[in-house]
Design a protein around this motif. Structure first.
Motif, mmCIF file in Angstrom:
data_model
loop_
_atom_site.group_PDB
_atom_site.id
_atom_site.type_symbol
_atom_site.label_atom_id
_atom_site.label_comp_id
_atom_site.label_asym_id
_atom_site.label_seq_id
_atom_site.Cartn_x
_atom_site.Cartn_y
_atom_site.Cartn_z
ATOM 1 N N ALA A 248 42.537 50.973 54.424
ATOM 2 C CA ALA A 248 41.924 51.269 53.123
ATOM 3 C C ALA A 248 42.569 52.495 52.490
ATOM 4 O O ALA A 248 42.853 52.505 51.289
ATOM 5 C CB ALA A 248 40.422 51.479 53.280
ATOM 6 N N VAL A 249 42.823 53.517 53.296
ATOM 7 C CA VAL A 249 43.489 54.721 52.790
ATOM 8 C C VAL A 249 44.908 54.371 52.347
ATOM 9 O O VAL A 249 45.339 54.743 51.249
ATOM 10 C CB VAL A 249 43.511 55.842 53.859
ATOM 11 N N ALA A 250 45.630 53.614 53.179
ATOM 12 C CA ALA A 250 46.996 53.201 52.836
ATOM 13 C C ALA A 250 47.000 52.330 51.576
ATOM 14 O O ALA A 250 47.879 52.460 50.725
ATOM 15 C CB ALA A 250 47.634 52.457 54.005
ATOM 16 N N GLY A 251 46.014 51.456 51.436
ATOM 17 C CA GLY A 251 45.933 50.590 50.252
ATOM 18 C C GLY A 251 45.725 51.386 48.980
ATOM 19 O O GLY A 251 46.358 51.103 47.955
ATOM 20 N N LEU A 252 44.861 52.388 49.033
ATOM 21 C CA LEU A 252 44.623 53.231 47.863
ATOM 22 C C LEU A 252 45.891 54.013 47.503
ATOM 23 O O LEU A 252 46.283 54.072 46.334
ATOM 24 C CB LEU A 252 43.466 54.196 48.133
ATOM 25 N N GLY B 132 44.610 64.139 57.941
ATOM 26 C CA GLY B 132 45.309 63.353 58.962
ATOM 27 C C GLY B 132 45.380 61.882 58.594
ATOM 28 O O GLY B 132 46.399 61.222 58.794
ATOM 29 N N ALA B 133 44.298 61.353 58.016
ATOM 30 C CA ALA B 133 44.290 59.937 57.607
ATOM 31 C C ALA B 133 45.314 59.684 56.505
ATOM 32 O O ALA B 133 45.990 58.646 56.500
ATOM 33 C CB ALA B 133 42.890 59.528 57.146
ATOM 34 N N VAL B 134 45.449 60.616 55.563
ATOM 35 C CA VAL B 134 46.427 60.455 54.473
ATOM 36 C C VAL B 134 47.849 60.541 55.042
ATOM 37 O O VAL B 134 48.714 59.726 54.694
ATOM 38 C CB VAL B 134 46.209 61.509 53.371
ATOM 39 N N LEU B 135 48.105 61.500 55.918
ATOM 40 C CA LEU B 135 49.439 61.624 56.519
ATOM 41 C C LEU B 135 49.787 60.380 57.329
ATOM 42 O O LEU B 135 50.915 59.869 57.255
ATOM 43 C CB LEU B 135 49.516 62.887 57.379
#
Length: 145
Positions: free
Chosen positions: A127-131, A33-36
């Motif tokens: 942080a997830v979006a940045g990666l 869910g965090a990646v989506l």
């Protein structure tokens, strides 16, 4: 969010119609869910999702999510495919970036695998979006005139 239907051949006592299709809601685990959510934050939109059967694998089904860019920043990107494989305390994400060809370059496909774990989630969506942004920019390569 998307809607899916589930068709079964199960007879349920008291059900009105055993042949109807009932709407179901399938939610991702927190890592997926965090990646989506991060992809949406990066201005990519879900274009399609596909499920394939992989006989003999520990998990016999494989789902791919296809995203299309909505901003000019990612004009060279045709689409991004994401596939998720569960891990203990996280998820492994296979990322495939399909780049458009140009007058001087051929279309190409680049890929990488990333592990998304509790430590990264604790840093937040940014942080997830940045990666993901870092890897997408690396995979789409430099601008070639």
């Amino acid at each position: 969010m998307s809607t899916a239907g589930l068709r079964t051949r199960v007879e349920v006592d008291g059900a009105q119609d055993g042949a109807d299709g009932d709407a179901i809601r399938i939610l991702p685990d927190r890592w997926t869910g965090a990646v989506l959510d991060a992809m949406e934050h990066l201005d990519f939109r879900l274009a399609e999702a596909e499920v394939e059967h992989v006989p003999g694998d520990a998990c016999p089904f494989f789902q791919t999510f296809v995203f299309r860019p909505m901003s000019l920043r990612d004009l060279r990107v045709e689409c991004i495919d994401l596939a998720f494989r569960p891990r203990d305390h996280g998820v492994h994400v296979d990322i495939v970036v399909d780049n458009r060809g140009s007058l001087f370059t051929a279309a190409r496909e680049s890929r990488v695998g990333l592990d998304i774990d509790d430590e990264l989630l604790d840093m937040g969506t940014d942080a997830v979006a940045g990666l993901l942004r870092e890897e997408i920019d690396r995979l789409k390569g430099p601008i070639v005139a």
